[in-house]
Design a protein around this motif. Structure first.
Motif, mmCIF file in Angstrom:
data_model
loop_
_atom_site.group_PDB
_atom_site.id
_atom_site.type_symbol
_atom_site.label_atom_id
_atom_site.label_comp_id
_atom_site.label_asym_id
_atom_site.label_seq_id
_atom_site.Cartn_x
_atom_site.Cartn_y
_atom_site.Cartn_z
ATOM 1 N N ILE A 349 -8.691 7.822 -3.932
ATOM 2 C CA ILE A 349 -9.542 6.689 -4.291
ATOM 3 C C ILE A 349 -9.158 5.392 -3.576
ATOM 4 C CG2 ILE A 349 -9.992 5.084 -6.213
ATOM 5 C CD1 ILE A 349 -10.489 7.539 -7.968
ATOM 6 N N PRO A 350 -7.870 5.012 -3.472
ATOM 7 C CA PRO A 350 -7.536 3.737 -2.827
ATOM 8 C C PRO A 350 -8.059 3.587 -1.401
ATOM 9 C CG PRO A 350 -5.645 4.593 -4.023
ATOM 10 C CD PRO A 350 -6.669 5.669 -4.029
ATOM 11 N N GLN A 351 -8.277 4.711 -0.702
ATOM 12 C CA GLN A 351 -8.794 4.620 0.665
ATOM 13 C C GLN A 351 -10.241 4.136 0.705
ATOM 14 O OE1 GLN A 351 -8.048 7.836 3.345
ATOM 15 N NE2 GLN A 351 -6.170 8.491 2.286
ATOM 16 N N TYR A 352 -10.939 4.273 -0.428
ATOM 17 C CA TYR A 352 -12.357 3.903 -0.452
ATOM 18 C C TYR A 352 -12.655 2.681 -1.322
ATOM 19 C CZ TYR A 352 -12.915 8.399 1.797
ATOM 20 O OH TYR A 352 -12.821 9.446 2.691
ATOM 21 N N ALA A 353 -11.722 2.298 -2.176
ATOM 22 C CA ALA A 353 -11.953 1.150 -3.062
ATOM 23 C C ALA A 353 -11.668 -0.155 -2.321
ATOM 24 C CB ALA A 353 -11.091 1.271 -4.315
ATOM 25 N N GLN A 354 -12.482 -0.430 -1.319
ATOM 26 C CA GLN A 354 -12.339 -1.621 -0.493
ATOM 27 C C GLN A 354 -13.672 -2.348 -0.430
ATOM 28 O OE1 GLN A 354 -10.730 -0.397 3.281
ATOM 29 N NE2 GLN A 354 -8.866 0.460 2.378
ATOM 30 N N GLU A 355 -13.624 -3.644 -0.559
ATOM 31 C CA GLU A 355 -14.849 -4.439 -0.650
ATOM 32 C C GLU A 355 -15.640 -4.417 0.650
ATOM 33 O OE1 GLU A 355 -13.359 -8.239 -1.803
ATOM 34 O OE2 GLU A 355 -13.440 -7.775 -3.947
ATOM 35 N N GLY A 356 -16.948 -4.548 0.513
ATOM 36 C CA GLY A 356 -17.825 -4.711 1.662
ATOM 37 C C GLY A 356 -18.644 -3.506 2.037
ATOM 38 N N TYR A 357 -18.426 -2.351 1.386
ATOM 39 C CA TYR A 357 -19.159 -1.146 1.799
ATOM 40 C C TYR A 357 -20.660 -1.293 1.585
ATOM 41 C CZ TYR A 357 -19.681 0.174 -3.080
ATOM 42 O OH TYR A 357 -20.026 0.176 -4.415
#
Length: 527
Positions: A349-357
């Motif tokens: 999950i941390p690889q995808y929980a990044q703002e701006g997607y």
């Protein structure tokens, strides 16, 4: 169909004209719940005409029949010894063979009793009767009496032997048939359904037929009785607060067993796999802290700026995964409650929980919707989630792969998926070519290989259609239990990435992504 049985652990299971399963899960017909060497669904025993075949379901530790490794399937014969995982033993027997042995024993015993009675020797008796001695007459009379008495005793003994044998055979037959109930009632749990999470007291609903011979119904949870119902409608309430230890993110089997008027139990073949949310009284669930970063103007991910989310429990991950698979059409049922699978998703999950997607995806909304939904009749969910899992909507070329779906030009060209691109390429800023090529490819995998199953198609992404067909051939016919069906590392990783990316982008607020929105907001297509 022969009267076939499987003997195991001091018990017997009577085979019929339906498929039977054996494995570690309690919802198997033959269950070895405490044997960790046995796979959850290890083998099937399939009736074909008047024969039975054993089929290994790609088990982890393998199967042997009479000491020989089972590869694929094998015809079973009377007396075959089947060993699951090197430790769980079963014996296949047929009623025909045991019946022949019983008949032969009966005939042998009767013949022995008759041949044991000596025939009177008339010639010897006549010679003795010609003697003039008075004493000889007395001897003849005594001998005749003795001969007659012996004959009578032997006849009586023979009759008693036959009667005893008949009692034994008849008693054994009566015992065997007494174990089989003549009641034809059936029952199936209709609510709750497989995949549900029980967080509040929930009523169990049952659909039953031909119940005139039924005395009661019992409900079993992981093989242990939790409730009874003495009459129709057969129902009970399952309260998660009574099972705090089941708050483990795993799936648990709920089964109904009917009991006839004679007290014989009739386990029903279908069970329901449930998860339990008992956090108020149960064990604390594993959690993951999400750290997210921002993106720069080029769409590149910057270094994380700090935590943007509080804890996300394993049960949260489970619920979001279950909600996700409901977005796919096709009527397929998936068990996505495997604890190991959920833990792997949490790690990713941390690889995808990044703002701006969301802002990045918004620029490609029309290209994806047109290619996947309007042109190829696939779910928009598939196009968006695959793009997120493979590139995070950043189409930068990485090695030979490029575009939102990170496909190589060689693969696309060799399979003819670029025929719809015209002069555009996979790296074209509009991503129209990448969307059309990936949608055409996924249509071939979804419908040409997996009969409309988009989840397994996502796991197979990157395989040629021929390779996908070969991989599918290694999977069991029943693909409900996703994690235990997909055992190979590359496909598991793709599946984990797909689910991790999907649950983050459908639940951004849960992960502290306050400026993002669910990707499903972009699915709508103007007709």
């Amino acid at each position: 169909m022969p009267d076939a049985r499987v003997k195991f652990s001091g018990r017997e299971f009577v085979l019929s004209d339906r498929l039977a399963t054996a494995g570690r899960s309690s919802d198997n017909d033959i269950a070895f719940v405490d044997d960790s060497n046995v796979s959850r669904y290890h083998v099937e025993i399939e009736p074909r005409d008047a024969e039975y075949w054993v089929i290994d379901l790609s088990s982890s530790n393998g199967t042997t029949v009479n000491g020989e490794k089972l590869t694929g399937e094998r015809l079973l014969k009377d007396g075959d010894k089947i060993v699951l995982g090197g430790s769980a033993e079963m014996e296949f027997t047929t009623g025909e063979a045991s019946g022949v042995r019983a008949d032969a024993a009966s005939a042998g015993a009767a013949g022995g009793a008759v041949s044991a009675a000596p025939k009177p020797k008339k010639k010897t008796a006549k010679a003795k009767s010609d003697d003039s001695s008075a004493s000889s007459g007395g001897i003849e009379t005594e001998a005749a009496a003795a001969s007659g008495g012996t004959k009578n005793l032997l006849i009586i003994a023979g009759i008693l032997c036959c009667v005893a044998l008949l009692c034994v055979v008849g008693g054994a037959a009566a015992f065997y048939f007494s174990r089989k109930s003549g009641c034809k009632a059936t029952a199936e749990i209709t609510k709750p359904e497989t995949g549900e999470t029980i967080s509040n007291p929930t009523q169990i609903e049952v659909e039953a037929k031909d119940t005139g011979c039924v005395a009661k119904a019992m409900f079993l949870l992981d093989g242990a009785e939790i409730a009874e119902a003495d009459g129709e409608p057969y129902t009970a309430t399952i309260d998660p607060n009574n099972f705090p230890d089941l708050s483990d993110g795993g799936n648990h089997s709920l089964q109904i067993v009917l009991v006839d008027q004679a007290g014989k139990e009739m386990p029903q073949t279908k069970s329901v796999l449930l998860a339990f949310d008992t956090r108020a009284v149960g064990k604390p669930s594993p959690s993951v802290e999400i750290t997210a970063g921002n993106t720069n103007q080029q769409g590149q991910a910057e270094q994380p700026s700090g935590p943007v989310s509080t804890n996300v429990t394993l049960l949260d991950t489970q619920k979001m995964t279950i909600d996700l698979v409901k977005q796919f059409h096709g009527g397929f049922t998936y068990n996505v409650s495997n604890k190991q699978m959920l833990e792997e998703i949490q790690k990713m999950i941390p690889q995808y929980a990044q703002e701006g997607y969301f802002a990045r995806a918004q620029g490609y909304r029309d290209a994806i919707n047109v290619a996947y939904v309007r042109e190829q009749h696939l779910d928009a969910t598939l196009g968006f989630m695959l793009a997120m899992s493979r590139s995070k909507f950043m189409p930068t070329k990485q090695g030979d792969n490029e575009g939102l779906w990170q496909m190589s030009s060689t693969f696309v060209t060799s399979n003819g998926y670029n025929g719809v691109c015209g002069t555009e390429t996979l790296s074209d800023p509009s991503q129209n070519c990448a969307a059309k090529a990936s949608a055409l490819y996924m249509k071939a995998i979804v419908y040409g290989v997996f009969d409309g199953d988009e989840v397994y198609a996502a796991a197979a992404f990157g395989k040629s259609p021929a390779d996908a067909v070969a991989w599918k051939a290694t999977l069991p016919a029943n693909r409900t239990d996703v994690w235990n069906v997909i055992k190979t590392a590359p496909e598991r990783e793709q599946l984990v990435r797909f689910f991790a990316a999907a649950i983050v982008t459908e639940n951004p607020q849960k992960f502290g992504l306050k400026n993002d929105h669910p990707l499903s907001d972009l699915y709508r297509v103007t007709q």
